[in-house]
Design a protein around this motif. Structure first.
Motif, PDB file in Angstrom:
ATOM      1  N   LEU A 133      -8.525   8.225  27.539  1.00  0.00           N
ATOM      2  CA  LEU A 133      -7.607   9.185  26.941  1.00  0.00           C
ATOM      3  C   LEU A 133      -7.889  10.590  27.464  1.00  0.00           C
ATOM      4  O   LEU A 133      -9.034  10.917  27.769  1.00  0.00           O
ATOM      5  N   PRO A 134      -6.861  11.426  27.545  1.00  0.00           N
ATOM      6  CA  PRO A 134      -7.105  12.829  27.899  1.00  0.00           C
ATOM      7  C   PRO A 134      -8.060  13.458  26.878  1.00  0.00           C
ATOM      8  O   PRO A 134      -7.984  13.148  25.685  1.00  0.00           O
ATOM      9  N   ASN A 135      -8.941  14.326  27.321  1.00  0.00           N
ATOM     10  CA  ASN A 135      -9.968  14.905  26.444  1.00  0.00           C
ATOM     11  C   ASN A 135      -9.410  15.668  25.256  1.00  0.00           C
ATOM     12  O   ASN A 135     -10.060  15.791  24.230  1.00  0.00           O
ATOM     13  N   LYS A 136      -8.217  16.214  25.375  1.00  0.00           N
ATOM     14  CA  LYS A 136      -7.641  16.989  24.276  1.00  0.00           C
ATOM     15  C   LYS A 136      -6.840  16.126  23.306  1.00  0.00           C
ATOM     16  O   LYS A 136      -6.294  16.634  22.338  1.00  0.00           O
ATOM     17  N   CYS A 137      -6.758  14.841  23.553  1.00  0.00           N
ATOM     18  CA  CYS A 137      -5.983  13.946  22.698  1.00  0.00           C
ATOM     19  C   CYS A 137      -6.742  13.690  21.393  1.00  0.00           C
ATOM     20  O   CYS A 137      -7.869  13.221  21.401  1.00  0.00           O
ATOM     21  N   VAL A 138      -6.110  14.031  20.275  1.00  0.00           N
ATOM     22  CA  VAL A 138      -6.688  13.786  18.950  1.00  0.00           C
ATOM     23  C   VAL A 138      -5.803  12.774  18.232  1.00  0.00           C
ATOM     24  O   VAL A 138      -4.763  12.363  18.748  1.00  0.00           O
ATOM     25  N   ALA A 139      -6.191  12.377  17.031  1.00  0.00           N
ATOM     26  CA  ALA A 139      -5.494  11.309  16.314  1.00  0.00           C
ATOM     27  C   ALA A 139      -4.008  11.607  16.118  1.00  0.00           C
ATOM     28  O   ALA A 139      -3.166  10.715  16.273  1.00  0.00           O
ATOM     29  N   ASP A 140      -3.657  12.844  15.779  1.00  0.00           N
ATOM     30  CA  ASP A 140      -2.248  13.188  15.555  1.00  0.00           C
ATOM     31  C   ASP A 140      -1.416  13.028  16.829  1.00  0.00           C
ATOM     32  O   ASP A 140      -0.280  12.544  16.782  1.00  0.00           O
ATOM     33  N   ILE A 141      -1.981  13.438  17.955  1.00  0.00           N
ATOM     34  CA  ILE A 141      -1.276  13.317  19.233  1.00  0.00           C
ATOM     35  C   ILE A 141      -1.121  11.842  19.602  1.00  0.00           C
ATOM     36  O   ILE A 141      -0.056  11.402  20.038  1.00  0.00           O
ATOM     37  N   LEU A 142      -2.181  11.073  19.400  1.00  0.00           N
ATOM     38  CA  LEU A 142      -2.121   9.646  19.704  1.00  0.00           C
ATOM     39  C   LEU A 142      -1.097   8.952  18.807  1.00  0.00           C
ATOM     40  O   LEU A 142      -0.304   8.128  19.271  1.00  0.00           O
ATOM     41  N   ALA A 143      -1.085   9.291  17.518  1.00  0.00           N
ATOM     42  CA  ALA A 143      -0.118   8.694  16.588  1.00  0.00           C
ATOM     43  C   ALA A 143       1.312   9.011  17.018  1.00  0.00           C
ATOM     44  O   ALA A 143       2.184   8.129  17.023  1.00  0.00           O
ATOM     45  N   LYS A 144       1.563  10.255  17.400  1.00  0.00           N
ATOM     46  CA  LYS A 144       2.913  10.627  17.852  1.00  0.00           C
ATOM     47  C   LYS A 144       3.294   9.847  19.103  1.00  0.00           C
ATOM     48  O   LYS A 144       4.420   9.361  19.218  1.00  0.00           O
ATOM     49  N   SER A 145       2.362   9.700  20.016  1.00  0.00           N
ATOM     50  CA  SER A 145       2.631   8.951  21.241  1.00  0.00           C
ATOM     51  C   SER A 145       2.953   7.492  20.928  1.00  0.00           C
ATOM     52  O   SER A 145       3.897   6.922  21.483  1.00  0.00           O
ATOM     53  N   LEU A 146       2.167   6.876  20.049  1.00  0.00           N
ATOM     54  CA  LEU A 146       2.419   5.481  19.674  1.00  0.00           C
ATOM     55  C   LEU A 146       3.773   5.346  18.981  1.00  0.00           C
ATOM     56  O   LEU A 146       4.535   4.415  19.270  1.00  0.00           O
ATOM     57  N   ALA A 177     -10.353   5.722  21.808  1.00  0.00           N
ATOM     58  CA  ALA A 177      -9.924   5.716  20.406  1.00  0.00           C
ATOM     59  C   ALA A 177      -9.822   4.274  19.932  1.00  0.00           C
ATOM     60  O   ALA A 177      -9.649   3.349  20.735  1.00  0.00           O
ATOM     61  N   PHE A 178      -9.926   4.105  18.629  1.00  0.00           N
ATOM     62  CA  PHE A 178      -9.713   2.809  18.001  1.00  0.00           C
ATOM     63  C   PHE A 178      -8.408   2.882  17.218  1.00  0.00           C
ATOM     64  O   PHE A 178      -8.204   3.804  16.427  1.00  0.00           O
ATOM     65  N   VAL A 179      -7.528   1.908  17.444  1.00  0.00           N
ATOM     66  CA  VAL A 179      -6.277   1.833  16.697  1.00  0.00           C
ATOM     67  C   VAL A 179      -6.294   0.502  15.955  1.00  0.00           C
ATOM     68  O   VAL A 179      -6.448  -0.557  16.561  1.00  0.00           O
ATOM     69  N   LEU A 213       1.486  -0.460  26.356  1.00  0.00           N
ATOM     70  CA  LEU A 213       0.603   0.652  26.691  1.00  0.00           C
ATOM     71  C   LEU A 213      -0.343   0.419  27.860  1.00  0.00           C
ATOM     72  O   LEU A 213      -0.690   1.364  28.555  1.00  0.00           O
ATOM     73  N   ASN A 214      -0.755  -0.800  28.108  1.00  0.00           N
ATOM     74  CA  ASN A 214      -1.774  -1.025  29.126  1.00  0.00           C
ATOM     75  C   ASN A 214      -1.317  -0.512  30.486  1.00  0.00           C
ATOM     76  O   ASN A 214      -0.256  -0.873  30.972  1.00  0.00           O
ATOM     77  N   GLY A 215      -2.096   0.387  31.060  1.00  0.00           N
ATOM     78  CA  GLY A 215      -1.782   0.954  32.364  1.00  0.00           C
ATOM     79  C   GLY A 215      -0.884   2.177  32.331  1.00  0.00           C
ATOM     80  O   GLY A 215      -0.624   2.770  33.356  1.00  0.00           O
ATOM     81  N   ARG A 216      -0.410   2.574  31.140  1.00  0.00           N
ATOM     82  CA  ARG A 216       0.436   3.766  31.019  1.00  0.00           C
ATOM     83  C   ARG A 216      -0.405   4.962  30.619  1.00  0.00           C
ATOM     84  O   ARG A 216      -1.534   4.819  30.180  1.00  0.00           O
ATOM     85  N   GLN A 217       0.186   6.132  30.723  1.00  0.00           N
ATOM     86  CA  GLN A 217      -0.481   7.355  30.287  1.00  0.00           C
ATOM     87  C   GLN A 217       0.016   7.761  28.917  1.00  0.00           C
ATOM     88  O   GLN A 217       1.202   7.625  28.628  1.00  0.00           O
ATOM     89  N   ILE A 218      -0.900   8.228  28.095  1.00  0.00           N
ATOM     90  CA  ILE A 218      -0.531   8.850  26.820  1.00  0.00           C
ATOM     91  C   ILE A 218      -0.796  10.328  26.992  1.00  0.00           C
ATOM     92  O   ILE A 218      -1.912  10.734  27.297  1.00  0.00           O
ATOM     93  N   THR A 219       0.226  11.131  26.802  1.00  0.00           N
ATOM     94  CA  THR A 219       0.009  12.563  26.921  1.00  0.00           C
ATOM     95  C   THR A 219       0.283  13.278  25.609  1.00  0.00           C
ATOM     96  O   THR A 219      -0.340  14.279  25.312  1.00  0.00           O
ATOM     97  N   GLY A 220       1.222  12.772  24.807  1.00  0.00           N
ATOM     98  CA  GLY A 220       1.540  13.411  23.534  1.00  0.00           C
ATOM     99  C   GLY A 220       1.875  14.881  23.693  1.00  0.00           C
ATOM    100  O   GLY A 220       1.542  15.701  22.855  1.00  0.00           O
ATOM    101  N   GLY A 221       2.536  15.226  24.791  1.00  0.00           N
ATOM    102  CA  GLY A 221       2.880  16.620  25.028  1.00  0.00           C
ATOM    103  C   GLY A 221       1.831  17.370  25.830  1.00  0.00           C
ATOM    104  O   GLY A 221       2.034  18.516  26.210  1.00  0.00           O
ATOM    105  N   LEU A 222       0.689  16.724  26.107  1.00  0.00           N
ATOM    106  CA  LEU A 222      -0.342  17.350  26.934  1.00  0.00           C
ATOM    107  C   LEU A 222       0.024  17.169  28.403  1.00  0.00           C
ATOM    108  O   LEU A 222       0.766  16.248  28.750  1.00  0.00           O
TER     109      LEU A 222
END
Length: 105
Positions: free
Chosen positions: A11-24, A53-55, A70-79
């Motif tokens: 995960l990107p270092n700035k990704c927190v739970a809220d960003i990950l939740a929005k991405s999911l 992260a653990f989901v 998700l496997n192989g994709r990027q999660i950015t959540g606006g980052l």
């Protein structure tokens, strides 16, 4: 059915739970998980996540759906996008043991 926990890595270092939740949620996974845990390093001045992260998904079918999406994709959540591809690994909690297994797609 038992809760299934997926470990999301790279995960990107700035990704927190809220960003990950929005991405999911944006990927169509809203209401499929019950909890997200993003361990943070305590290095100051800016704590960052440790890259994983653990989901906790409500059942195996939802975890498999996440794996396929998700496997192989990027999660950015606006980052800003990172040069990382995410690896999704299943971590199934069973009493005192951790059992690692690949989620079949």
């Amino acid at each position: 059915e038992d809760t299934v926990c997926l470990l999301l890595r790279n995960l990107p270092n700035k990704c927190v739970a809220d960003i990950l939740a929005k991405s999911l949620d944006d990927l169509g996974l809203a209401n499929t998980y019950s909890n997200i845990s993003v361990p943070l390093s305590k290095i100051l001045p800016r704590p960052r996540n440790k890259g994983y992260a653990f989901v906790y998904f409500k059942n195996l079918a939802f975890a498999q759906q996440c794996y396929r999406i998700l496997n192989g994709r990027q999660i950015t959540g606006g980052l800003p996008p990172a040069d990382k591809q995410h690896m999704v690994v299943s971590v199934v909690f069973q009493k005192q043991h951790l059992q690692y297994e690949q989620v079949s797609a």
